[in-house]
Design a protein around this motif. Sequence first.
Motif, PDB file in Angstrom:
ATOM      1  N   HIS A   1      -3.207 -14.722   0.255  1.00  0.00           N
ATOM      2  CA  HIS A   1      -3.153 -13.483  -0.700  1.00  0.00           C
ATOM      3  C   HIS A   1      -4.323 -13.272  -1.122  1.00  0.00           C
ATOM      4  O   HIS A   1      -5.131 -12.041  -1.393  1.00  0.00           O
ATOM      5  CB  HIS A   1      -1.913 -13.462  -1.424  1.00  0.00           C
ATOM      6  CG  HIS A   1      -0.548 -13.479  -1.090  1.00  0.00           C
ATOM      7  ND1 HIS A   1      -0.481 -12.412  -0.237  1.00  0.00           N
ATOM      8  CD2 HIS A   1       0.441 -14.225  -1.067  1.00  0.00           C
ATOM      9  CE1 HIS A   1       0.999 -12.500   0.188  1.00  0.00           C
ATOM     10  NE2 HIS A   1       1.312 -13.919  -0.381  1.00  0.00           N
TER      11      HIS A   1
ATOM     12  N   ASP B   1      -7.310 -12.200   1.141  1.00  0.00           N
ATOM     13  CA  ASP B   1      -6.952 -10.595   1.800  1.00  0.00           C
ATOM     14  C   ASP B   1      -7.604  -9.720   0.993  1.00  0.00           C
ATOM     15  O   ASP B   1      -8.162  -8.907   1.452  1.00  0.00           O
ATOM     16  CB  ASP B   1      -5.456 -10.550   1.792  1.00  0.00           C
ATOM     17  CG  ASP B   1      -4.886 -10.803   3.096  1.00  0.00           C
ATOM     18  OD1 ASP B   1      -5.405 -11.136   4.098  1.00  0.00           O
ATOM     19  OD2 ASP B   1      -3.564 -10.995   3.181  1.00  0.00           O
TER      20      ASP B   1
ATOM     21  N   TYR C   1     -10.705  -6.964   3.163  1.00  0.00           N
ATOM     22  CA  TYR C   1     -10.969  -5.346   3.151  1.00  0.00           C
ATOM     23  C   TYR C   1     -12.019  -4.837   2.177  1.00  0.00           C
ATOM     24  O   TYR C   1     -11.975  -3.655   1.697  1.00  0.00           O
ATOM     25  CB  TYR C   1      -9.522  -4.961   3.085  1.00  0.00           C
ATOM     26  CG  TYR C   1      -8.559  -5.141   4.272  1.00  0.00           C
ATOM     27  CD1 TYR C   1      -8.718  -4.274   5.216  1.00  0.00           C
ATOM     28  CD2 TYR C   1      -7.853  -6.166   4.201  1.00  0.00           C
ATOM     29  CE1 TYR C   1      -7.950  -4.599   6.144  1.00  0.00           C
ATOM     30  CE2 TYR C   1      -7.103  -6.910   5.169  1.00  0.00           C
ATOM     31  CZ  TYR C   1      -7.014  -5.788   6.156  1.00  0.00           C
ATOM     32  OH  TYR C   1      -6.262  -6.350   7.628  1.00  0.00           O
TER      33      TYR C   1
ATOM     34  N   THR D   1      -7.334  -0.412   8.655  1.00  0.00           N
ATOM     35  CA  THR D   1      -6.618  -0.622   7.443  1.00  0.00           C
ATOM     36  C   THR D   1      -5.214  -0.650   7.558  1.00  0.00           C
ATOM     37  O   THR D   1      -4.629   0.042   8.341  1.00  0.00           O
ATOM     38  CB  THR D   1      -6.938   0.873   6.721  1.00  0.00           C
ATOM     39  OG1 THR D   1      -8.286   1.055   6.398  1.00  0.00           O
ATOM     40  CG2 THR D   1      -6.317   0.778   5.128  1.00  0.00           C
ATOM     41  N   PRO D   2      -4.624  -1.644   6.892  1.00  0.00           N
ATOM     42  CA  PRO D   2      -3.224  -1.984   7.048  1.00  0.00           C
ATOM     43  C   PRO D   2      -2.163  -1.007   6.754  1.00  0.00           C
ATOM     44  O   PRO D   2      -0.863  -1.137   7.299  1.00  0.00           O
ATOM     45  CB  PRO D   2      -3.167  -3.436   6.330  1.00  0.00           C
ATOM     46  CG  PRO D   2      -4.103  -3.476   5.570  1.00  0.00           C
ATOM     47  CD  PRO D   2      -5.291  -2.809   5.939  1.00  0.00           C
TER      48      PRO D   2
ATOM     49  N   ARG E   1       3.234  -0.436   1.470  1.00  0.00           N
ATOM     50  CA  ARG E   1       2.126  -0.445   0.470  1.00  0.00           C
ATOM     51  C   ARG E   1       1.822  -1.378  -0.666  1.00  0.00           C
ATOM     52  O   ARG E   1       0.886  -1.842  -1.126  1.00  0.00           O
ATOM     53  CB  ARG E   1       2.308   0.963  -0.172  1.00  0.00           C
ATOM     54  CG  ARG E   1       1.932   2.352   0.609  1.00  0.00           C
ATOM     55  CD  ARG E   1       1.957   3.470  -0.021  1.00  0.00           C
ATOM     56  NE  ARG E   1       2.846   4.041  -0.426  1.00  0.00           N
ATOM     57  CZ  ARG E   1       3.305   4.341  -1.638  1.00  0.00           C
ATOM     58  NH1 ARG E   1       2.757   3.867  -2.747  1.00  0.00           N
ATOM     59  NH2 ARG E   1       4.386   4.997  -1.979  1.00  0.00           N
TER      60      ARG E   1
ATOM     61  N   ASP F   1       2.852  -4.504  -0.148  1.00  0.00           N
ATOM     62  CA  ASP F   1       2.047  -5.597   0.498  1.00  0.00           C
ATOM     63  C   ASP F   1       0.580  -5.355   0.448  1.00  0.00           C
ATOM     64  O   ASP F   1       0.023  -6.584   0.353  1.00  0.00           O
ATOM     65  CB  ASP F   1       2.575  -5.785   1.966  1.00  0.00           C
ATOM     66  CG  ASP F   1       3.732  -6.128   2.082  1.00  0.00           C
ATOM     67  OD1 ASP F   1       4.493  -6.788   1.206  1.00  0.00           O
ATOM     68  OD2 ASP F   1       4.505  -5.816   3.206  1.00  0.00           O
ATOM     69  N   TRP F   2       0.177  -4.221   0.326  1.00  0.00           N
ATOM     70  CA  TRP F   2      -1.350  -4.176   0.377  1.00  0.00           C
ATOM     71  C   TRP F   2      -1.627  -3.336  -1.125  1.00  0.00           C
ATOM     72  O   TRP F   2      -2.545  -2.620  -0.970  1.00  0.00           O
ATOM     73  CB  TRP F   2      -1.729  -3.355   1.594  1.00  0.00           C
ATOM     74  CG  TRP F   2      -1.399  -4.284   2.815  1.00  0.00           C
ATOM     75  CD1 TRP F   2      -0.334  -4.278   3.587  1.00  0.00           C
ATOM     76  CD2 TRP F   2      -2.047  -5.532   3.288  1.00  0.00           C
ATOM     77  NE1 TRP F   2      -0.231  -5.132   4.569  1.00  0.00           N
ATOM     78  CE2 TRP F   2      -1.355  -5.685   4.634  1.00  0.00           C
ATOM     79  CE3 TRP F   2      -3.387  -6.050   3.009  1.00  0.00           C
ATOM     80  CZ2 TRP F   2      -2.032  -7.037   5.165  1.00  0.00           C
ATOM     81  CZ3 TRP F   2      -3.860  -7.070   3.723  1.00  0.00           C
ATOM     82  CH2 TRP F   2      -2.914  -7.579   4.935  1.00  0.00           C
TER      83      TRP F   2
ATOM     84  N   ILE G   1      -5.178  -2.027  -1.825  1.00  0.00           N
ATOM     85  CA  ILE G   1      -5.780  -0.966  -1.008  1.00  0.00           C
ATOM     86  C   ILE G   1      -5.066   0.282  -1.419  1.00  0.00           C
ATOM     87  O   ILE G   1      -5.705   1.385  -1.597  1.00  0.00           O
ATOM     88  CB  ILE G   1      -5.598  -1.110   0.378  1.00  0.00           C
ATOM     89  CG1 ILE G   1      -6.240  -2.400   1.014  1.00  0.00           C
ATOM     90  CG2 ILE G   1      -5.997   0.182   1.397  1.00  0.00           C
ATOM     91  CD1 ILE G   1      -6.177  -2.841   2.412  1.00  0.00           C
ATOM     92  N   ASP G   2      -3.599   0.381  -1.472  1.00  0.00           N
ATOM     93  CA  ASP G   2      -2.770   1.291  -2.039  1.00  0.00           C
ATOM     94  C   ASP G   2      -3.503   1.848  -3.423  1.00  0.00           C
ATOM     95  O   ASP G   2      -3.448   3.127  -3.665  1.00  0.00           O
ATOM     96  CB  ASP G   2      -1.444   0.826  -2.068  1.00  0.00           C
ATOM     97  CG  ASP G   2      -0.699   1.780  -2.438  1.00  0.00           C
ATOM     98  OD1 ASP G   2      -0.626   3.132  -2.131  1.00  0.00           O
ATOM     99  OD2 ASP G   2       0.350   1.727  -3.627  1.00  0.00           O
TER     100      ASP G   2
END
Lengths: 446, 446
Positions: free
Chosen positions: A399, A402, A406, B115-116, B126, B128-129, B132-133
């Motif tokens: 995690h 990750d 990005y 982008t996931p 969202r 989970d990421w 980025i969100d």
Amino acid sequence: MSERVLVSQLKALDDGPVSVSGWVETVRDQKKVQFVILRDETGAVQLVNPATRPAEDGSEQDAAALALTDLISNLAHGTFLTVTGTLKHDERVKLGGVEIKIGALEVAAASLPETPIATDSSLDKRMDWRFIDLRTRRNNLIFRIQTTLEHAMRNYWVERDYIEIHTPKLMSSPSESRAELFQLEYFGDQTAYLAQSPQHFKQMAQAAGFGKVFEIADAFRADPSFTSRHATEFTSIDAEISWIDSHEDVARMQEELLATAFQAVKDKHGAEIEELFGLEVTVPALPFPRIPLAEAREIVKARGYEIPRTDGDLDPEGERQIFAHVKETYDHDFVFVTDYHPEIRPFYHMRNPETGMTNSYDLIYRGTEITTGAQREHRVEVLEAQAVEKGLDPEGLEHYLDFFRYGVPPHGGFGMGLARLLMLLLGESSIREVTYLFRGPTRLAP
Amino acid sequence: MSERVLVSQLKALDDGPVSVSGWVETVRDQKKVQFVILRDETGAVQLVNPATRPAEDGSEQDAAALALTDLISNLAHGTFLTVTGTLKHDERVKLGGVEIKIGALEVAAASLPETPIATDSSLDKRMDWRFIDLRTRRNNLIFRIQTTLEHAMRNYWVERDYIEIHTPKLMSSPSESRAELFQLEYFGDQTAYLAQSPQHFKQMAQAAGFGKVFEIADAFRADPSFTSRHATEFTSIDAEISWIDSHEDVARMQEELLATAFQAVKDKHGAEIEELFGLEVTVPALPFPRIPLAEAREIVKARGYEIPRTDGDLDPEGERQIFAHVKETYDHDFVFVTDYHPEIRPFYHMRNPETGMTNSYDLIYRGTEITTGAQREHRVEVLEAQAVEKGLDPEGLEHYLDFFRYGVPPHGGFGMGLARLLMLLLGESSIREVTYLFRGPTRLAP
């Protein structure tokens, strides 16, 4: 609310009717006159009542006056009450130059007659009865200072457009190592860990493009030690910023932050601190001295102390020695020790390719370490390699890694224990004295 | 740090050399010209590069220009970079009226190309990421609003001499009931519980004579529900004050606090909230409407809704109905529902001897309960009797009851969930949207 007047406001009032609320600090029950020292959150005031005792010759006395005298005679320390009476300015009264002649006295909550602690009780005993221990003027002041200190820091950050974050304390995986970690069962078959620091999540804020963040919140360490500087639960002051060139940018922010916060404490509480703690608040000059670790060790050695630990770091006595040097040389209370070897730093500290040292520092205040600050490694392949080199399992770090896959800008930050800072600022001997309710291996209550 | 300029500062600068840092939001890679939208924590700016492509006739091209074009063609969303170039004001550029012609481009950290998540991804995906969100302008704004909201509250309290406390989250005994409680092994044979609220400890501050206290900190509930308003870990806004006459004094403080904080949010972010959330921030008028619970039930019934629950409380639909009534009648977003029966309140709520009801309220904001506030029972014998009446074992309450045995003044306070408040303020559908990292029964990561 009722027309309660705070004790601190009395001096500015004219003589006349007044109502105050607080708790009984002492009762001086003389034959002809009774004095009660009443304390509230702003100060203490003397209440006075001409005693009316049962007449020796059996003649009739005013029943209300008898009852009031009797009530005062039986007041226990800590009883909370409201008194309405007559305010009188009198220069002979040492306590604030005013006293209140009691008209009516209403007990809000009586205390048991025997106070379980005294001023000379052991620290441990006082902690058992912390809510009584905190009633002293000195202890009350500690938490007013804490309030001012924190608020000044938050002002500093908010004025500079930092975002305040609240990171979770429940985590699915340990962020660094499994040592000193509290864990709990989470809805049946899951395991949650209590965060040892917000490190993981304040770095996430950099990946999220937040730029500059801060948090003042709880952190947990299942640390079995009983020193004066360790707790299993503590308030951690954290900040993290993006687009730095090195740890120097973090250090510059932290020294400015501390100078600003100390100035606020000095302005608001300087006189009272001098009175109750017998010390002057020193606002540190900028910049703080910086000494590379290797040089610090040389200095300590030259002062005649051989550091026994072999990993290259300072030990507590080494920290005291380097402080003594800094105090003598620069008349300064703080020193940034820099250029730590990667072996004694976590895997995520960035390394300087020229020196091989980490871009990190420890901040030592009056001989005790209060902070580790660093630039973090933001290049995922370097980060992963450094984790493996430290023997960490990248799987537990998925995690975390990750974030970097990005994109994360260059960034760094620091974490600082609030209680250590307060302890050293006030010359106290233990963080237990400046923590609202201390938590240690054998201390979970009250 | 380098001479980085924030995007928000560009408009005020003259045309000329400039350096910006941020992440790639979009790349428009046209044959003859390339556009990059770069975002930082303050805004977005268009970068432009005249493309240099390999010549079709094989003639030689400038190698550096070819490389830059190629680099831009391959930039992934989320890549963090620094661009130095030339700022030019141009009214035709919709994005802020400026653009930067790229001179040099330095990638700080490249992102993986895919982008996931996308803007239409599910909320769960969202989350989970989340890092980025959170890069979107709208999500970034949420946490700037949170910062302003909290800081305004702390300012309100600090200006009024409240003390900020940090209460422990590790407790030796559950404060109220054993339901919804996380527990952990604590150094071998001890058991620690995670605090469900700072209730216990902010009351202790009243026993300690602190007078007025506040805390914004974590609270934990092992609550298995999956609604849009519940989390297992949340940020709780708490205050507690002494020498009140009733819960009315608490309500008055809370409504003033909220109006002050909303005003600060409106002043600082009103325009952006209107743009990104399509709504106007309403600063609530004082005082908020108050409706006794029994009357509220009558009103709801008259509106045609029969509350199915039989304990006398409102249910979520009842809360929405009473809000609709308040909105129609008073054009207000808030309502204090008062006079709750002791059966549906905790044992420590003070009861009004005349009405038999508790001195407590729920605060409903736009149809959702965000707070319970109350005057606490401070008379130990009454408190103990009420605990027994509720079937609680006084033995588990010994530490709590001790506070009262040594005197506690009349006091009360409230607790309020930060995320619920933000969710309703911004018209969001779930606290997950306004929580930095949500924690629920099946959500412990990232």
